[in-house]
Design an enzyme around this catalytic site. Structure first.
Site, PDB file in Angstrom:
ATOM      1  N   LEU A 186     -13.603  23.746  26.932  1.00 54.57           N
ATOM      2  CA  LEU A 186     -15.061  23.835  27.016  1.00 54.57           C
ATOM      3  C   LEU A 186     -15.537  25.271  26.780  1.00 54.57           C
ATOM      4  O   LEU A 186     -14.923  26.222  27.259  1.00 54.57           O
ATOM      5  CB  LEU A 186     -15.535  23.370  28.396  1.00 54.57           C
ATOM      6  CG  LEU A 186     -15.308  21.894  28.741  1.00 54.57           C
ATOM      7  CD1 LEU A 186     -15.766  21.615  30.164  1.00 54.57           C
ATOM      8  CD2 LEU A 186     -16.045  20.992  27.761  1.00 54.57           C
ATOM      9  N   GLU A 225      -0.745  22.067  37.238  1.00 57.16           N
ATOM     10  CA  GLU A 225       0.281  23.061  36.932  1.00 57.16           C
ATOM     11  C   GLU A 225       1.637  22.470  37.337  1.00 57.16           C
ATOM     12  O   GLU A 225       1.699  21.508  38.115  1.00 57.16           O
ATOM     13  CB  GLU A 225       0.019  24.341  37.731  1.00 57.16           C
ATOM     14  CG  GLU A 225      -1.303  25.025  37.446  1.00 57.16           C
ATOM     15  CD  GLU A 225      -1.319  25.714  36.088  1.00 57.16           C
ATOM     16  OE1 GLU A 225      -0.242  25.867  35.479  1.00 57.16           O
ATOM     17  OE2 GLU A 225      -2.415  26.093  35.639  1.00 57.16           O
ATOM     18  N   LYS A 236     -10.952  30.928  38.662  1.00 56.69           N
ATOM     19  CA  LYS A 236     -11.926  30.612  37.619  1.00 56.69           C
ATOM     20  C   LYS A 236     -13.322  31.115  37.961  1.00 56.69           C
ATOM     21  O   LYS A 236     -13.997  31.717  37.112  1.00 56.69           O
ATOM     22  CB  LYS A 236     -11.946  29.094  37.380  1.00 56.69           C
ATOM     23  CG  LYS A 236     -10.682  28.551  36.748  1.00 56.69           C
ATOM     24  CD  LYS A 236     -10.712  27.034  36.618  1.00 56.69           C
ATOM     25  CE  LYS A 236      -9.418  26.504  35.988  1.00 56.69           C
ATOM     26  NZ  LYS A 236      -9.414  25.036  35.875  1.00 56.69           N
TER      27      LYS A 236
END
Length: 815
Positions: A613, A667, A682
């Site tokens: 994105l 992960e 993030k």
């Protein structure tokens, strides 16, 4: 009359000599022909090597002499019928006996003079011409052996050749007077001096011999046969995309040959230019190829730049000091010293302040030049008026050449900009008043990169070559390689991008291929590669020193992210989905940003937040356009969104996590996702993109996992603890269901503070219907105060992450 010249590569074997003979015979059908021959390929080097060995009293010269004698005698036996061999073999043996005597003298005296060098180095041409002349005779062709030593008169002064054209032209014209038919065979390179002593015209002098004969006989053109299709836009051995030129001017050819284009010996043009005799350069092995015609400049030439060339056997001499400023005659003294030492200056540049003079000279003349200059300016140096001459080594000259460059604005800017964008430092610049040549001195290690960069800039269809070095070929990396392979043609045709993967590494193995790794079979190649080492991987990328190099990190390794600074500092762009670097201490994050700007290398990490994105890109554009970010609300973990969208308390929570892990949404260590650390990184990255100087510990984390689970040491222990805490997860789910809410792991940034945690989201919230592994980000800004700017879509998975990395690579290509 036709005048032809054949180089050593055309005569490297009896098979090639037969091919040459066919070419000569075709010309002979149309007109009488003079064929000038070099030595057999590699022989001149051997002759000089033997002389050096003999001077060092090294008997190894005898072995090389025997090898060369055998080679020439074998050529006679293969080319000439048995009945005609005797006389030729005798002549060849006689010449080698003379050579042996000369080398014995050098060996005994332990001395090698320039005069002896000239004599021995000319034997190759004499031998090849004798054998080829005999071969033509054996084929029934009427030939005349022309001993160039009896016709060409020159003066050699410390390897500088000066032809006595008055004597030479008279000798040639007298010899050919009345001889207008048949084949004439002449050795190139060899001559004699005014005293009748054998000499030579300098390495590459066979071209010069053909030019001298052509000028003396007033021939309309001379054809030089070599092993390439003419003169090229650049050296094709260094620039694979280089192509042959159909026509260039004498002046352009002179510039290109002077600056290292080895197809043509520079002095060759001197006797031809005045009489406007054309030079046709053709390929012996591809005679139908048009080759290159060198003639006077015409208006038909549509090129702004004709060629790119370089000289790499030079050194820079620099003299500077306040004692030079405003002193008349200083430059005269400087260059007079070099003239007296018979040192040729290749390039000159002088500061307008008159504070310094910089010149380039040949490698082997730099020491003598420095000593002579320091001696000449000894008084000024002692009085600190000027500094002693300095010598800069490991440098080279690259040059743009073209007759029409003076008519086109901005070429210098394009040249220097292209070099600068690839971290190629320019040490000195020179441009002649004719504006036919722009030269720059650069580090020798950068020559290949510079030539390819400039060729791409000035000669190729507007396109860009990207050279990728990829580490991490697991889920994301393998998907990226598949996408690169699939889109290869599209990128070239639609975007003019040629993307090559030159290096690959996983945790165990690594491979490199300068021509590009086959993306169809990369797995087999990597399996058979060398042991992986992060330092070795970087040093190999650095040593290759290719333009538009990009390091791609598809791992989650902190150790690999620590190497980003080294790549960026070497103008190697970095593309990464690894969040560790950008979520590291702020000072390290800022260092990477600064290195990226300082060295012109892109540092792109769009996939750090939201996989494929365009979240970071959107935020950067908002900030760059002057918008003020008031608040960010986001669901940034596709993994957690997948988990809570699929968990309904009917099946254990740990089973849902296992499913997410199996489908590639988490992960390798799922605790990273479920702990909220990934989401915290993030939102930290987004906060920093807005200009906030936050650290990871500044992010408030509301954990839904137990402390024991958070501190578990491996996946097995982690899943056991999740199974143990199932009742807690059921309680969380049931409370949300009772409140008609969905569970979302939300990140928020507002008023300079950030937090992450599990929240209940009601039906009226944009997050409520977020399905699968989708991500969503709400940007509340001055321009979007009530209705936020929303970015929404798939936020996890190998395919979309790989596509995000791919998009960053394309961004670099379009930069």
């Amino acid at each position: 009359m036709n005048v032809l010249k054949f180089g050593g590569s055309s005569l490297a074997s009896p098979e090639r000599i037969k091919l040459v003979a066919e070419t000569v015979e075709k010309h002979l059908k149309n007109d009488s022909t003079l064929a000038v021959f070099s030595a057999f390929g590699g022989v001149t080097n051997d002759l000089l090597e033997m002389a050096e060995l003999a001077a060092k009293e090294d008997p190894a010269y005898k072995t090389i002499l025997e090898k060369n004698e055998k080679r020439h005698l074998d050529a006679v036996r293969e080319l000439i019928p048995v009945n005609d061999q005797s006389a030729v073999l005798s002549k060849v043996k006689t010449e080698f006996n003379r050579l042996e005597t000369l080398y014995e003298g050098v060996y005994l005296l332990n001395e090698l003079s320039n005069k002896t060098k000239h004599v021995v180095s000319g034997f190759g041409e004499i031998l090849s011409s004798l054998i080829i002349n005999a071969y033509f005779k054996s084929k029934g062709i009427n030939t005349n052996f022309v001993d160039s030593r009896e016709l060409v008169v020159c003066r050699n002064n410390n390897e500088k050749v000066q032809v006595n054209y008055a004597k030479t032209n008279r000798n040639i014209q007298n010899y050919f007077s009345g001889k207008t038919k048949g084949l004439f065979v002449a050795p190139g390179f060899v001559a004699k001096n005014d005293d009748g002593v054998p000499s030579t015209l300098g390495r590459g002098g066979s071209d010069f011999t053909a030019a001298i004969f052509s000028a003396a006989l007033k021939i309309k053109k001379v054809i030089i046969y070599t092993d390439v299709n003419g003169m090229y836009t650049a050296n094709p051995m260094i620039v694979p995309q280089a192509y042959s030129l159909d026509k260039i001017s004498y002046e352009e050819a002179m510039e290109l040959s002077h600056f290292g284009a080895k197809v043509l010996y520079p002095p060759t043009l001197q006797p031809l230019l005045e009489q406007q005799i054309e030079i046709h350069i053709k390929n012996t092995f591809k005679p139908k190829e048009p080759g290159t015609i060198v003639s006077k400049s015409t208006k038909e030439n549509f090129r702004w730049v004709t060629g790119i060339t370089h000289i790499d056997s030079i050194k820079l001499l620099n003299i500077e000091g306040s004692g030079m400023v405003g002193i008349p005659g200083f430059s005269k003294r400087f260059f007079e010293v070099l003239f007296q030492e018979n040192i040729n200056v290749v390039l000159i540049t002088q500061a307008s302040s008159e504070h310094s003079i910089c010149v380039a000279v040949k490698d082997d003349e730099a020491k003598a030049a420095r000593e002579a200059l320091n001696e000449a300016f000894e008084v000024e140096i002692q009085n600190n008026k000027i500094k002693p001459v300095t010598v800069e080594e490991n440098v080279a000259i690259v040059a743009l050449v073209g007759d029409r460059m003076k008519s086109h604005h901005g070429l210098s800017g394009k040249m220097f900009s292209a070099l600068g964008n690839n971290n190629i430092n320019i040490r000195a610049i020179a441009q002649g008043s004719s504006e036919r040549n722009i030269s720059a001195v650069i580090a020798k290690k950068d020559v290949k990169k510079a030539l390819n960069t400039l060729h791409e800039q000035f000669f190729e269809v507007p396109s860009k070559e990207l050279n990728l070095f990829i580490t991490g070929v697991g889920n994301v990396g393998s998907k990226l390689l598949a996408q690169l392979k699939k889109q290869e043609n599209y990128l070239l045709e639609k975007l003019r991008l040629k993307v090559r993967v030159l290096g690959l590494s996983n945790s165990k193995k690594m491979i490199f291929n300068e021509e590009g790794i086959d993306l169809q079979n990369w797995e087999d190649a990597l399996e058979n590669g060398q042991s992986a080492d992060k330092k070795d991987f970087f040093e190999k990328v650095q040593k290759l020193n290719l333009r538009n190099s990009v390091f791609v990190d598809n791992t989650a390794s902190a150790e690999i992210s620590s190497w980003y600074r080294h790549y960026l500092a070497n103008s190697i762009s970095v593309v990464t989905c690894n969040k560790i670097a950008c979520a590291d201490d702020y000072v390290n994050y800022q260092e990477l940003q600064n290195l990226s700007r300082e060295y012109g290398a892109s540092f792109l990490y769009e996939t750090n937040v939201g996989a494929g994105l365009p979240i970071i890109d959107t935020l950067k554009n908002l900030v760059a356009s002057g918008d003020q970010v008031k608040k960010i609300q986001a669901v940034l973990s596709g993994s957690l969104n997948f988990v809570f969208n699929n968990y309904d308390a009917s099946s254990p929570f740990y089973k849902t996590v296992e499913m997410a892990m199996k489908e590639g949404y988490t992960e390798p260590d799922p605790k990273i996702d479920l702990s909220g650390v990934d989401v915290a990184r993030k939102i930290l990255i987004l906060a920093r993109e807005t200009g906030l100087k936050l650290e990871l510990e500044d992010i408030e984390k509301k954990n839904f996992l137990s402390e024991e689970a958070l501190n578990s040491e491996n996946n097995e222990e982690f899943f056991k603890l999740l199974e143990r805490d199932e009742e807690k997860f059921k309680e969380i789910y049931n409370n949300a269901e009772k409140n008609d809410a969905q569970l979302k792991y939300v990140a928020q940034l507002e008023n300079g503070k950030a937090q992450v945690g599990l929240q209940e989201v009601g039906p009226d919230h944009p997050f409520y219907n977020l399905s699968g592994s989708d991500n969503i980000v709400l940007f509340f800004t001055e321009r979007y105060p009530d209705q936020p700017l929303i970015v929404k879509g798939a936020g996890a998975g190998a395919d979309v992450t790989a596509s995000g990395i791919f998009a960053d690579v394309i961004r670099i290509g379009k930069k």
